[in-house]
Write an enzyme that holds these catalytic residues in place. Structure first.
Site, short mmCIF file in Angstrom:
data_model
loop_
_atom_site.label_atom_id
_atom_site.label_comp_id
_atom_site.label_asym_id
_atom_site.label_seq_id
_atom_site.Cartn_x
_atom_site.Cartn_y
_atom_site.Cartn_z
N GLU A 304 -0.02 -61.81 -21.25
CA GLU A 304 0.85 -61.65 -20.13
C GLU A 304 1.94 -62.50 -20.38
O GLU A 304 2.37 -63.37 -19.53
CB GLU A 304 -0.22 -62.03 -19.06
CG GLU A 304 -1.19 -61.23 -18.51
CD GLU A 304 -1.72 -61.50 -17.00
OE1 GLU A 304 -1.00 -61.87 -16.13
OE2 GLU A 304 -2.93 -61.02 -16.99
N ASP A 460 -7.32 -62.12 -24.49
CA ASP A 460 -8.13 -62.16 -23.26
C ASP A 460 -8.88 -60.65 -23.36
O ASP A 460 -8.15 -59.94 -23.38
CB ASP A 460 -7.11 -62.14 -21.97
CG ASP A 460 -7.59 -62.04 -20.70
OD1 ASP A 460 -8.97 -61.46 -20.98
OD2 ASP A 460 -6.96 -61.77 -19.65
N ASN A 462 -11.08 -59.75 -21.56
CA ASN A 462 -11.60 -59.22 -20.22
C ASN A 462 -13.13 -58.71 -20.45
O ASN A 462 -13.52 -57.91 -19.79
CB ASN A 462 -10.74 -57.97 -19.79
CG ASN A 462 -9.54 -58.46 -18.61
OD1 ASN A 462 -9.71 -59.38 -17.96
ND2 ASN A 462 -8.45 -58.00 -18.90
#
Length: 576
Positions: A304, A460, A462
């Site tokens: 991100e 990440d 998720n």
């Protein structure tokens, strides 16, 4: 800006001519910069008409300010000089002919001068120039500050010089500025709290030619940093760089893209507990930079990452001394955020880098055919996975002073709650591609002992530890009965098993939280390492539950992201 110089800039392959000069006349109380943007094929006389109109307006305005009564204004106007605007080339007046700016540009404006009333201006062409300079909207003591926006022309940042000043007041007449630093960055000190900051930049090119100085003054004063930030406690475990050549400190961190933090939805729904000022990127990025630099890492994998934050902030700080990283950014398709890898140049040489978009490329790569052929018949499933912008970033690094290689992978998998099957397929395709790159690296670089190359896969994901991704990474196999395959019944994956050749372990285990908000909390982030290549020296302890809940959840004024950084010290296993 120097008086009696007229600055002209024409960027290559453009028709625009940018013109700027400063006219000062103390008798008329005039002191102003005049700026114009004209087309280069415009006749000179049209430019002169425009200059004359603007100068006349400014003089009239200044005269009216000085006049409290109309009669006074009339008396002053009678004594005004003739407003004469003329241009000369080799002492010949060319003000009224059809000569264009382009014709003068062909000769680099050689011998050209501008007359404004009683002053003659020398023409300076394409001088180093600061086009935009803007300081951040938030400045914190103990953090590094630098221009939020810094655009230059005909100059290079590494050759520009800067001077920092501070003052407790901004009244133009009485402001006293105290010099406090040099360079384009400044480490804000505790004694700067309550001060406005000013940065004055002199642009310069590699030949040493300087342009006019530009400056910007902050709109706010320096604020005190919150007491004992949790990452400062974590820094106690990373005080020094690792000195052993075969040891590597790795950081993975989802830093919360401003793209997702700066919206009404994030302020009202995702993070309503976080004060709006603490969600602002100018606040968060200062904490992020201080946090990252304090880990003294060798390898940093980020998710991100806003493209602007990568270009202006991360590269600007991490690639400069004393850190000397090299950074690579991989955007998520057309999205303005993505993943990035930074490695310390004193520790590694970059041998190759690869970016794979785990969406549109799935049907087109031959190495994906075996798995793709098993799922493409389900059109809804195939469309959903191919429409994803998920990015896989890979780089091959050679560890200096050793015969070791590190294959680094970094990703941020699809987030949707009903997409365990999509994420598991994504990691299956990702590991297939990584295996392909691994084999190519061994062959191309003649790595005779496979134990000399180790895989580190960060990101990440998720995915919580109970899901199939963790099982695939650590046990190397997921069978066709995995519950993940049925996370969306209309897109259910049938008769698919996954296997991969890398025996991995999670360097930081399965912590209770790596993401902590009021809507969700759990372990989503991992540093996966090859078990037979690396041993774990330390995993930096994570923040406590008390720290995470002190302000309800994160992000907060103490935590710049909704995720927690993972930090692990690894060492290549000795070859027996």
């Amino acid at each position: 800006m120097e008086t009696n110089k007229l600055y002209i800039r024409n960027l290559e392959n453009t028709d625009d001519i940018n013109i700027k000069f400063r006219y000062v006349n103390k008798e008329l109380n005039v002191d102003r910069d005049f700026s114009f943007c004209r087309k280069k094929y415009e006749p000179v006389f049209k430019l002169l008409t425009r200059i004359q109109n603007n100068v006349e307006k400014e003089i009239d305005k200044c005269v009216n300010k000085r006049s409290k009564r109309r009669s006074t204004a009339e008396q002053i106007s009678k004594t005004l000089p003739e407003i004469k605007i003329e241009i000369y080339q080799d002492e010949c007046n060319i003000s009224s002919n059809e000569t264009t700016l382009a014709e003068l540009l062909q000769n680099n404006f050689s011998g050209v001068k501008l007359l404004v009333i009683d002053q003659i201006f020398d023409i300076v062409l394409n001088q180093p120039w600061v086009d935009l300079l803007q300081l951040p909207k938030c400045m914190l003591a103990g953090c590094l500050i630098y221009p939020n926006k810094f655009q230059i022309q005909f100059a290079a940042p590494e050759h520009c010089s800067g001077m920092w000043f501070k003052s407790t007041q901004l009244e133009a007449i009485s402001t006293k500025w105290e010099k406090c630093g040099e360079g384009l960055t400044y480490q804000v000190a505790q004694e700067d709290v309550g001060h406005y900051m000013k940065l004055a930049v002199t642009p310069r090119n590699k030949e040493g030619i300087s342009g006019p100085m530009a400056e910007d003054i902050s709109k706010c004063v320096v604020q005190a940093l919150p007491d004992e930030l949790p990452f400062q406690i974590r820094h106690q475990h990373t005080v020094n760089l690792l000195s052993e050549p075969s040891s590597i400190r790795v950081v993975t961190y989802n830093i919360l893209a401003d793209l997702y933090a700066d919206s009404d939805y994030s302020r009202q729904t995702l993070f309503p507990y976080c004060p709006p000022q603490s969600l602002q990127i100018d606040y968060r990025k200062q904490l992020l930079i201080r946090e990252l630099t304090g880990y003294n890492a060798d390898l940093i994998c980020l998710q991100e990452v806003d493209q602007k934050i990568f270009d202006v902030d991360l590269k600007n700080v991490l690639e400069m001394p004393p850190h000397n990283f090299y950074g690579m950014m991989a955007p998520k398709g057309i999205c303005s955020e993505g993943v990035s890898v930074f490695f310390r140049r004193s520790r590694f040489d970059l041998l190759s880098s690869h970016v794979l978009h785990l969406g549109k490329n799935i049907p087109s790569l031959s190495i994906f055919e075996p798995l793709w052929n098993k799922i493409k018949a389900n059109e809804q499933l195939a469309e959903r996975i191919c429409n994803r912008s998920t990015t896989l970033q890979i780089c091959l690094l050679k560890v200096k002073e050793t015969d070791k290689y590190v294959l680094v992978a970094n990703t941020h998998l699809y987030f949707h709650p009903d997409a365990d099957h999509i994420r598991l397929l994504q990691i299956g395709f990702a590991l297939t591609y990584i295996e392909h790159i691994h084999k190519e690296a061994v062959k191309e670089h003649n790595i005779t002992d496979p134990k000399n190359i180790g895989l580190i896969f960060c990101g990440d994901f998720n995915s919580v530890p109970e899901c199939g991704i963790y099982k695939l990474m650590t046990e190397q196999f997921v069978d066709k009965h995995s519950i993940d395959w049925s996370s969306n019944l209309e897109e259910a994956v049938v008769d698919v098993e996954l296997a991969q050749p890398f025996k991995m372990f999670s360097a930081c285990g399965t912590p209770k939280f790596t993401n902590f908000t009021t809507l969700f909390s759990g372990c989503l982030d991992y540093i996966f390492c090859q078990q037979d290549r690396f041993e774990l020296l330390q995993c930096v302890p994570l923040p406590t539950d008390e720290q995470l809940t002190a302000h309800t959840a994160i992000p907060s004024m103490y935590f710049p992201s909704d995720h927690i950084a993972l930090i692990a010290d690894l060492k290549f296993n000795a070859i027996s």
